[in-house]
Write a protein that holds these residues in place. Structure first.
Motif, short mmCIF file in Angstrom:
data_model
loop_
_atom_site.label_atom_id
_atom_site.label_comp_id
_atom_site.label_asym_id
_atom_site.label_seq_id
_atom_site.Cartn_x
_atom_site.Cartn_y
_atom_site.Cartn_z
N SER A 110 10.59 5.26 -10.57
CA SER A 110 9.39 5.93 -11.09
C SER A 110 8.87 5.18 -12.32
CB SER A 110 9.70 7.38 -11.46
OG SER A 110 10.16 8.07 -10.33
N ARG A 111 9.79 4.78 -13.19
CA ARG A 111 9.38 4.08 -14.41
C ARG A 111 8.76 2.73 -14.07
NH1 ARG A 111 14.36 5.74 -18.29
NH2 ARG A 111 13.41 7.65 -19.05
N LEU A 112 9.38 2.03 -13.11
CA LEU A 112 8.83 0.73 -12.72
C LEU A 112 7.42 0.90 -12.14
CD1 LEU A 112 9.24 -2.37 -12.10
CD2 LEU A 112 9.88 -1.63 -9.80
N GLY A 113 7.27 1.89 -11.24
CA GLY A 113 5.96 2.12 -10.62
C GLY A 113 4.90 2.41 -11.66
N ASN A 114 5.22 3.27 -12.61
CA ASN A 114 4.22 3.62 -13.64
C ASN A 114 3.92 2.44 -14.56
OD1 ASN A 114 3.86 6.16 -12.64
ND2 ASN A 114 5.35 7.13 -14.01
N ALA A 115 4.95 1.62 -14.85
CA ALA A 115 4.72 0.43 -15.69
C ALA A 115 3.78 -0.53 -14.95
CB ALA A 115 6.04 -0.25 -16.02
N ILE A 116 3.98 -0.68 -13.65
CA ILE A 116 3.07 -1.55 -12.87
C ILE A 116 1.66 -0.96 -12.90
CG2 ILE A 116 2.53 -2.48 -10.58
CD1 ILE A 116 5.55 -2.56 -10.01
N ALA A 117 1.58 0.35 -12.75
CA ALA A 117 0.26 1.01 -12.75
C ALA A 117 -0.47 0.79 -14.08
CB ALA A 117 0.43 2.51 -12.48
N ARG A 118 0.29 0.69 -15.16
CA ARG A 118 -0.35 0.45 -16.48
C ARG A 118 -0.66 -1.03 -16.68
NH1 ARG A 118 3.90 4.03 -17.99
NH2 ARG A 118 5.13 2.27 -18.77
N GLY A 119 -0.32 -1.87 -15.67
CA GLY A 119 -0.62 -3.30 -15.77
C GLY A 119 0.37 -4.05 -16.64
N ALA A 147 2.89 -1.72 4.44
CA ALA A 147 2.38 -0.35 4.42
C ALA A 147 3.53 0.61 4.20
CB ALA A 147 1.69 -0.04 5.76
N ASN A 148 3.57 1.23 3.04
CA ASN A 148 4.57 2.28 2.76
C ASN A 148 3.80 3.57 2.51
OD1 ASN A 148 6.76 0.04 0.88
ND2 ASN A 148 6.79 0.52 3.05
N VAL A 166 0.85 -1.20 0.00
CA VAL A 166 0.00 0.00 0.00
C VAL A 166 0.89 1.25 0.00
CG1 VAL A 166 -1.95 1.17 1.08
CG2 VAL A 166 -1.66 -1.30 1.41
N GLY A 167 0.55 2.21 -0.86
CA GLY A 167 1.30 3.48 -0.90
C GLY A 167 1.79 3.78 -2.30
N HIS A 168 2.06 5.05 -2.57
CA HIS A 168 2.53 5.37 -3.93
C HIS A 168 3.69 6.34 -3.93
CE1 HIS A 168 -0.90 8.52 -3.90
NE2 HIS A 168 0.24 9.14 -3.64
N GLY A 169 4.54 6.23 -2.91
CA GLY A 169 5.77 7.03 -2.91
C GLY A 169 6.94 6.17 -3.36
N HIS A 170 8.15 6.74 -3.25
CA HIS A 170 9.32 5.98 -3.70
C HIS A 170 9.60 4.78 -2.81
CE1 HIS A 170 9.98 9.57 -6.24
NE2 HIS A 170 10.36 8.63 -7.07
N SER A 171 9.17 4.83 -1.54
CA SER A 171 9.36 3.65 -0.69
C SER A 171 8.53 2.48 -1.23
CB SER A 171 8.95 3.95 0.76
OG SER A 171 9.87 4.84 1.34
N ALA A 193 7.57 2.08 -4.27
CA ALA A 193 8.19 1.64 -5.53
C ALA A 193 9.41 0.76 -5.24
CB ALA A 193 8.57 2.85 -6.37
N THR A 194 10.17 1.12 -4.20
CA THR A 194 11.34 0.30 -3.85
C THR A 194 10.90 -1.09 -3.42
OG1 THR A 194 12.45 2.32 -3.10
CG2 THR A 194 13.41 0.24 -2.38
N THR A 195 9.84 -1.14 -2.61
CA THR A 195 9.31 -2.44 -2.17
C THR A 195 8.85 -3.25 -3.38
OG1 THR A 195 8.65 -1.58 -0.02
CG2 THR A 195 7.48 -3.54 -0.81
N LEU A 196 8.12 -2.60 -4.29
CA LEU A 196 7.61 -3.31 -5.48
C LEU A 196 8.77 -3.82 -6.33
CD1 LEU A 196 4.71 -0.84 -6.35
CD2 LEU A 196 4.43 -3.25 -5.69
N GLY A 197 9.83 -3.00 -6.43
CA GLY A 197 11.00 -3.43 -7.21
C GLY A 197 11.62 -4.69 -6.60
#
Ligand SMILES: Cc1cc2nc3c(=O)[nH]c(=O)nc-3n(C[C@H](O)[C@H](O)[C@H](O)COP(=O)(O)OP(=O)(O)OC[C@H]3O[C@@H](n4cnc5c(N)ncnc54)[C@H](O)[C@@H]3O)c2cc1C
Length: 413
Positions: free
Chosen positions: A264-273, A317-318, A213-218, A220-224
């Motif tokens: 940022s690129r990874l987060g947005n790519a995930i957001a686009r599915g 939770a980030n 949960v969350g949409h900051g760089h933390s 994104a780091t977790t998602l990476g």
């Protein structure tokens, strides 16, 4: 009252710093240079908050994370400096920089580090919060610090007080409007409120259903880290829930920080599915968490009240942090109603809020660091309150700004 006798004897001003994080330690170095008698209070061990993300790589290079004063101190102690343009991990920052600086401080006269000593509250000697308003007499009453250390509780005194206690002790809640979600507090132990060290927590995460949960760089780091984990544990399934709509990251044109751009690129790519194994759910908050037979049942809700229900094994939770304002409740501090940071600095940050790149920030100068309470300053991460854009380079500038105020004042007296 630890420092009183020696400092009074030598006629030095006693300066107390709450928090031996990067900014508290750097401030101590500067204050010693200026002739203060310094006590640095640390609830745990120096750099305790950075240690919680020791495995994460800074997105700012060494050149932005250390001061010229710190570098000179280490060079004088024959400690080799990492190249300016390298990006340290939190652990490397602690081992190669912060700890050697603390060692140098410990050798300095007129300095004491009180580890495992938490400042519980601060006030003025013989003055309540509402006493001596805008009265120069207030500055002549020493600060009174209620502290709890290895030998129990006591009161200490100081003439100048720096609150550099950070925000990481106070993570935000997951629920709507910043409240705890229903069931969140009861299941607090089930929620990971940091960027997990995926290697160290492999067994807890590999092959599991994980909600981030969350949409900051933390986040994104977790998602990476989790998408990397999926490469050898492909059964790991990730749901990413966040309250913004669509692609949440600003990809800064010509970003000089490659790590930030990558995230940022990874987060947005995930957001686009576009990243398999990760389901993005945008425009939602967590409404309710309950224990299910096989894990946790989570209800996500959007602004229209539409529900999205999932079962997961882990929740990460980030969602940011907020300052502990209770520490200075008895002082005359004017806090921002939106960020809980000191008002003048918060207003100046608000005025420059249009700038998407936090790297472009610089300190707004000494005036914005002043509080109604004389000789009291909130510095470092806590000075930004809930605003997540704080960078060490700003904190290093703040140190010089505050010292300008303190030394000017000294000259005037
Ligand atoms: C994952 C992550 C990545 C980051 N990456 C970057 C980056 O690339 N570049 C950058 O510039 N910044 C980055 N930051 C921000 C960075 O953490 C902060 O800039 C830095 O740690 C702030 O230092 P500080 O000294 O203000 O506070 P902190 O590091 O938070 O230190 C506060 C200290 O105060 C102590 N303390 C708290 N309460 C008390 C009390 N009551 N009594 C005594 N001691 C107390 C704590 O134990 C802690 O040691 C990142 C932050 C995170 C979480």
């Amino acid at each position: 009252m630890s420092l009183k006798s020696s400092a009074e004897h030598q006629n030095m001003r006693r300066l107390a710093i709450v928090g031996a994080g990067p900014i508290g330690v750097e401030f101590a170095l500067r204050a010693l240079e200026e002739g203060f008698a310094v006590t640095l209070y640390e609830a745990k061990t120096p750099g305790a908050h950075v240690r919680t993300w020791a495995h994460v790589t800074f997105f700012s290079p060494w050149s932005l994370n250390r001061s010229a004063r710190g570098e000179a101190t280490l060079q004088a102690a024959d400690v080799e400096l990492a190249p300016d343009d390298d990006f340290p991990t939190g652990e490397q920052y602690i081992n190669a920089y912060l700890e050697p600086l603390v060692d140098a401080l410990k050798r300095a006269p007129n300095f004491q580090l009180l580890e495992h000593t938490r400042v519980l509250g601060v006030s003025r000697m013989r003055a309540l919060k509402g006493d001596l308003l805008a009265n120069p007499q207030r500055a002549r009453r020493p600060f009174l610090l209620r502290v709890a250390g290895p030998d129990g509780e006591r009161f200490d005194e100081a003439d100048v007080l720096i609150d550099a206690s950070g925000v990481l002790d106070n993570p935000n809640h997951l629920g709507p409007g910043g409240l705890a979600a229903i069931g969140e507090e009861a299941l607090n132990g089930e929620v990971i409120r940091a960027i997990p060290d995926v290697e160290a927590q492999h067994d807890a995460l590999a092959g599991k259903r994980v909600l981030v949960v969350g949409h900051g760089h933390s986040a994104a780091t977790t998602l990476g880290a989790l998408t990397e984990l999926r490469e050898h544990a492909p059964q790991t399934h990730i749901t990413w829930a966040y309250r913004a709509e669509g692609e949440p990251f600003a990809e800064i044109e010509g970003d000089t920080l490659p790590q930030r751009l990558r995230l940022s690129r990874l987060g947005n790519a995930i957001a686009r599915g576009e990243v398999s194994g990760v389901d993005p759910v945008s425009g939602v908050f967590v409404e309710r968490i309950t224990r299910a037979d096989d894990g946790l049942h989570v209800e996500l809700a959007d602004a229209q009240g539409q529900k999205h229900e999932i079962e997961v094994d882990r929740i990460i939770a980030n969602v940011g942090y907020h300052p502990d304002t209770s520490l200075t409740r008895e002082l005359q501090v004017h806090l921002c109603y939106a960020s809980d940071g000191p008002m003048k600095l918060a207003a100046s940050l608000l005025a420059s809020a249009g700038n998407a790149d936090c790297l472009a920030q610089s300190s707004a100068g000494p005036e914005v660091l002043k509080n109604p309470e004389p000789d009291f300053f909130v510095l470092g991460n806590k000075s930004y309150g809930r605003n997540p854009n704080f960078l060490l380079k700003i904190g290093l500038e703040q140190i010089d700004d505050v010292m300008t105020l303190l030394t000017q004042k000294e000259g005037d007296v």
